[in-house]
Design an enzyme around this catalytic site. Structure first.
Site, mmCIF file in Angstrom:
data_model
loop_
_atom_site.group_PDB
_atom_site.id
_atom_site.type_symbol
_atom_site.label_atom_id
_atom_site.label_comp_id
_atom_site.label_asym_id
_atom_site.label_seq_id
_atom_site.Cartn_x
_atom_site.Cartn_y
_atom_site.Cartn_z
ATOM 1 N N TRP A 80 68.636 57.890 71.536
ATOM 2 C CA TRP A 80 67.433 57.858 72.373
ATOM 3 C C TRP A 80 66.307 58.727 71.808
ATOM 4 O O TRP A 80 65.439 59.204 72.549
ATOM 5 C CB TRP A 80 67.748 58.268 73.816
ATOM 6 C CG TRP A 80 68.817 57.417 74.453
ATOM 7 C CD1 TRP A 80 70.149 57.685 74.510
ATOM 8 C CD2 TRP A 80 68.645 56.139 75.079
ATOM 9 N NE1 TRP A 80 70.843 56.667 75.135
ATOM 10 C CE2 TRP A 80 69.933 55.689 75.506
ATOM 11 C CE3 TRP A 80 67.556 55.326 75.342
ATOM 12 C CZ2 TRP A 80 70.130 54.486 76.162
ATOM 13 C CZ3 TRP A 80 67.754 54.120 76.003
ATOM 14 C CH2 TRP A 80 69.022 53.708 76.404
ATOM 15 N N LYS A 112 65.782 50.790 75.152
ATOM 16 C CA LYS A 112 64.545 50.686 75.923
ATOM 17 C C LYS A 112 63.373 50.870 74.969
ATOM 18 O O LYS A 112 63.560 51.101 73.768
ATOM 19 C CB LYS A 112 64.487 51.766 77.021
ATOM 20 C CG LYS A 112 65.467 51.596 78.156
ATOM 21 C CD LYS A 112 65.244 52.682 79.215
ATOM 22 C CE LYS A 112 66.233 52.546 80.362
ATOM 23 N NZ LYS A 112 66.003 53.566 81.414
ATOM 24 N N ASP A 327 60.972 29.031 94.146
ATOM 25 C CA ASP A 327 60.852 29.809 95.381
ATOM 26 C C ASP A 327 59.395 30.189 95.641
ATOM 27 O O ASP A 327 58.624 30.429 94.709
ATOM 28 C CB ASP A 327 61.692 31.081 95.274
ATOM 29 C CG ASP A 327 61.524 31.972 96.483
ATOM 30 O OD1 ASP A 327 62.009 31.593 97.557
ATOM 31 O OD2 ASP A 327 60.876 33.035 96.356
ATOM 32 N N GLU A 381 60.002 24.822 97.187
ATOM 33 C CA GLU A 381 60.173 25.434 98.510
ATOM 34 C C GLU A 381 58.773 25.746 99.021
ATOM 35 O O GLU A 381 58.152 26.719 98.595
ATOM 36 C CB GLU A 381 61.022 26.704 98.399
ATOM 37 C CG GLU A 381 61.411 27.289 99.754
ATOM 38 C CD GLU A 381 60.936 28.719 99.975
ATOM 39 O OE1 GLU A 381 61.407 29.350 100.921
ATOM 40 O OE2 GLU A 381 60.077 29.196 99.208
#
Length: 669
Positions: A80, A112, A327, A381
Site C-alpha cells: 500500500w 485501490k 430499475d 420498471e
C-alpha cells in the site's frame, strides 16, 4: 409519421415532442458511432480498455480522472505504498495509465487508487473494477485482482430465452438461503434452481448483482457497477449459476441499476478524482436524489454513456445474462423523478418536465443490448405510464421489450386493505388486469419484492395475518381467515397470470405463500437475517398448508405453458356481473370463470360461450390445492342451445360456482 402516433391519435398533439425525442436519439447515435461508421457496440467497449488488464507481458491499468493531479496504484502487491513504479501518468483526455511487470501483481491481490487533486486526496476503488471484496474484520472494501488460472467455460453458448410467454421467478441470491445468513451463488445453483425448474418458470430475474456496500439497500445503492457482489461468491461461481440455469432452459435476467449511484466516496464512484460532477450532474440540485439519498448520472455526457453502455455489454458478454430489468426508470425520465406527479393525462408526459438525455440513454441502451444479443430481454420498471416505453425504436418507442404492469399489485394491495369482500367487483378486476396499451407488452404480477419490504406484508400475510402462526397446520382446526386467505391467494394469482399480454412475475417464495415481510439486517432489527431468507421447509412439509399454494401455482404455470404463445391469444370477456361478483373470459380454447362472492354459491349459473363440450382442467377449490372439493371435476359440461344466439354459434353453459372459487375449462374440439 411514427407508428406510436399512428397507433394512438390522442398522441398527435404531442407529435413535436415525440419526434424531437426520436430525432435527438438519432443524432446522439450518429455522434457516438461516427455517423454510422462503427456500431454502437464498438463504442461500448470501455470495460476492455479501462480498469486492470493482464496482457501477455504486463499489467495495464487505466482510469478516467480529469480532475486528478497525481494517482498511485496501491495494494497488497506494494504494501500500500506510493511507489514510483506504480504512479499513473496522464495520457490525454483525462485518462491516466500505468504499466506494471507481470510478476509484480498476482491473482487475488487487493488494490485501490490513491488520488490527489487540488485541495485534497484520498483512496478510491477504481470505477471499472470487476471484483470488489470486503474485509470481514475491518469491513473495508477493496478492489481485487481476478485472473484465475482456470476461468469458467460456458457450456451453453447458444441459449435462447423462451418468451412464449415469459414466466419470471424474481430472486435474490443472498436471501435465498433457509439459514439466517447471506446465501451463495453455489447454494442457489444447487438448491434453488431445481425448485424453480420444478415450479415451471422459464426465467429468473436476479436482484442485487452489482456490488453495493450496504446489504440492506437490497442492491439498489450500487458502488461498483462492473463487479458482481462478492458477498455471494466469486465471478466464476456466478457464471456457473447462469450456465446451469441455461442448461435447465431458464433465462437469466439481471436487475440492473443505472438510475442512480451510491454517494459513498471510498466505496463508490463518487468523487473518484475529487470532483463532484465526474459522472454526475454539476448542479447540486440535480446531482442529489433527495428521496433515495444517492447521486444521479448526467446522461448528457459522452463519458457517462460510455460507462453505462459498456456496463450493459459487459454483463451480456462476460456473464451471458439474457437481458435486464431496468430499475427506477420513472426516476430517470422525469426531472422531478416522478415525485409528487399525478400523471393523469397525456400532457403530463410532454410538459418539458422530462430529462431528454436520460430518455435518450435508455433508447441507446436498448439499441445496444439488442445489437449485442438480438434475443435479449429488456424490461422497464416504470410507474407513470409513459407511452412508447415498450415499443420498437423504429416505431418511435424506447425499445424495451416489456414494461412492468405496476398498477396491478397496487390494485390488489388497495383492494385487500380497503375493500369489503362484497366489493371485489369483477369489472374493476378485469379493468386493472387488462388496462394496458395495445402496442406494448407488459409483465403482470400480484406482488414483487416491493410489496413485502419492511413496513409492508406479503399478500398471504395480509389475508391471514396472525392466524398464519397457529392454523397453517393440517393437524389443527382451520379458521375462516385461513380458508379465505388460501382461496383468494389462488384466485388473485390465476386472474393476474392468465390475463397477461407479455409475461408474468412472481417473487421467490410468494408462490407458496411465504409469510410476513422482507427486512434486511439493519440497526433497527439488531442486524438480524430472520426476515432476509426463505423458509423453504414450509413448502416442503406435507403437514402444512403452504404446499397447497405451491402445488396450485405449479399447475397454473403448467396450464399457461400448455398453450403455445399463450400471451398472444385473444382475451375475450364473456361475462361479468358486479352484483354476483362473477367474472368469465376466454382465451383460445380455455374458459376462466371466477366467483369472487364471499357468501353466495351459485347452482346452474349460466354463461354465454361458444357451443360445445367443456372439461374442467383446473379448479382452485380442488382438495389437492387446499380447497373443499365442492365440484365434481370428472363431469363434462355441455352448452344449452339458445335460438337467440345460435347464429353466433353460442349457447349457455350451466356451472356450479362455489363462493370464492375459480374454474378453468377447456372446450373439446
Amino acid at each position: 409519421m411514427l407508428d406510436i402516433i399512428k397507433n394512438d391519435p390522442w398522441l398527435e398533439p404531442y407529435s413535436k415532442a415525440i419526434n424531437g425525442r426520436h430525432d435527438y436519439y438519432l443524432k446522439r447515435l450518429s455522434d457516438l458511432t461516427n455517423n454510422g461508421k462503427i456500431k454502437l457496440s464498438d463504442f461500448a467497449t470501455g470495460h476492455l480498455y479501462f480498469g486492470l488488464h493482464k496482457t501477455s507481458d504486463k499489467w495495464v491499468f487505466r482510469e478516467w480522472a480529469p480532475n486528478a493531479t497525481d494517482i498511485f496504484l496501491v495494494g497488497t502487491f506494494n504494501q500500500w505504498q506510493h511507489l514510483e513504479s506504480f504512479r499513473l501518468q496522464p495520457i490525454g483526455n483525462g485518462v491516466w495509465e500505468v504499466k506494471v511487470p507481470l510478476n509484480r501483481i498476482n491473482h487475488k491481490d487487493l488494490y485501490k487508487l490513491h488520488v490527489t487533486w487540488d485541495g485534497g486526496s484520498g483512496e478510491r476503488i477504481p470505477a471499472w473494477s470487476k471484483r470488489v471484496v470486503q474485509d470481514p474484520e475491518t469491513y473495508i472494501f477493496s478492489a481485487q485482482v481476478w485472473e484465475p488460472e482456470h476461468k469458467y467455460t460456458f457450456k451453453y453458448k447458444d441459449f435462447k430465452p423462451d418468451t412464449s410467454p415469459l414466466l419470471i421467478y424474481e430472486t435474490h441470491v443472498g436471501m435465498s438461503s433457509e439459514e439466517e445468513k447471506v446465501g451463495t451463488y453455489n447454494e442457489f445453483r444447487e438448491n434453488i434452481l431445481p425448485r424453480i425448474k420444478k415450479a415451471g418458470y422459464n426465467a429468473i430475474q436476479i436482484m442485487a448483482i452489482q456490488e453495493h456496500p450496504y446489504y440492506g439497500s437490497f442492491g439498489y445503492h450500487v458502488s461498483s457497477f462492473f463487479a458482481p457482489s462478492s458477498r455471494s461468491g466469486t465471478p466464476e461461481e456466478l457464471r456457473e449459476l447462469i450456465d446451469t440455469a441455461h442448461g435447465m432452459g431458464i433465462s437469466v435476467i439481471m436487475d440492473i441499476v443505472h438510475s442512480h449511484s451510491v454517494k459513498n466516496e471510498t466505496e463508490g464512484i463518487s468523487r473518484i478524482d475529487g470532483s463532484y460532477d465526474l459522472y454526475f450532474h454539476s448542479d447540486p440540485l440535480r446531482r442529489y436524489h433527495q428521496a433515495w439519498d444517492s447521486l444521479c448520472f448526467d446522461y448528457g455526457k459522452d463519458e457517462v454513456l460510455h460507462f453505462l453502455l459498456s456496463n450493459c455489454k459487459y454483463w451480456l458478454e462476460e456473464f451471458k445474462f439474457d437481458g435486464f430489468r431496468f430499475d427506477g426508470v420513472t426516476s430517470m425520465i422525469y426531472l422531478s423523478h416522478g415525485l409528487g406527479e399525478s400523471f393523469s393525462n397525456y400532457s403530463d408526459y410532454y410538459n418539458a418536465g422530462q430529462d431528454g438525455d436520460a430518455i435518450c440513454y435508455l433508447t441507446l441502451a436498448n439499441q445496444l443490448i439488442h445489437e449485442v444479443k438480438p434475443d435479449a430481454i429488456t424490461i422497464a420498471e416504470e410507474v407513470s405510464g409513459m407511452p412508447g416505453l415498450a415499443m420498437k425504436i423504429s416505431e418511435g418507442g424506447y425499445g424495451f421489450d416489456y414494461r412492468m404492469a405496476m398498477n396491478i399489485p397496487d390494485f390488489w394491495i388497495k383492494t385487500i386493505k380497503e375493500k369489503k369482500d362484497e366489493d371485489w367487483h369483477p369489472s374493476a378486476i378485469w379493468w386493472e388486469t387488462t388496462n394496458r396499451r395495445s402496442d406494448e407488452k407488459t409483465i403482470s404480477y400480484c406482488e414483487s419484492h416491493d410489496q413485502a419490504l419492511v413496513g409492508d406484508k406479503t399478500i398471504i400475510f395480509r389475508l391471514i395475518d396472525s392466524d398464519m402462526y397457529w392454523y397453517m397446520s393440517k393437524l389443527t382446526n382451520s379458521t375462516h381467515r385461513v380458508d379465505r386467505g388460501i382461496a383468494l391467494h389462488k384466485m388473485i394469482r390465476l386472474v393476474t397470470a392468465t390475463t397477461i399480454n407479455g409475461g408474468y412475475l412472481n417473487f421467490m417464495g410468494n408462490e407458496y405463500g411465504h409469510p410476513e415481510w422482507v427486512d434486511f439486517p439493519r440497526e433497527g432489527n439488531n442486524w438480524s437475517y430472520k426476515y432476509a431468507r426463505r423458509q423453504w421447509r414450509l413448502a416442503d412439509d406435507g403437514n402444512l398448508k403452504y404446499h397447497y399454494l405451491g402445488d396450485f401455482d405449479r399447475s397454473m404455470i403448467n396450464l399457461i405453458k400448455s398453450v403455445p404463445n399463450f400471451q398472444d391469444k385473444p382475451l375475450i370477456k364473456v361475462w361479468d356481473t358486479d352484483d354476483d361478483n362473477v367474472l368469465a373470459y376466454m382465451r383460445d380454447e380455455l374458459l376462466f370463470v371466477y366467483n369472487f362472492n364471499p357468501k353466495k354459491s351459485f347452482s346452474d349459473y349460466g354463461i354465454l360461450v361458444p357451443q360445445g363440450e367443456y372439461k374442467v382442467i383446473l379448479d382452485t377449490d380442488d382438495k389437492e390445492f387446499g380447497g373443499f372439493g365442492l365440484n365434481d371435476t370428472s363431469i363434462n359440461h355441455f352448452t344449452h342451445f339458445d335460438p337467440l344466439h345460435s347464429k353466433d354459434n353460442k349457447g349457455w353453459i350451466k356451472l356450479y360456482l362455489p363462493a370464492r372459487t375459480a374454474l378453468v375449462l377447456k372446450i373439446k374440439k
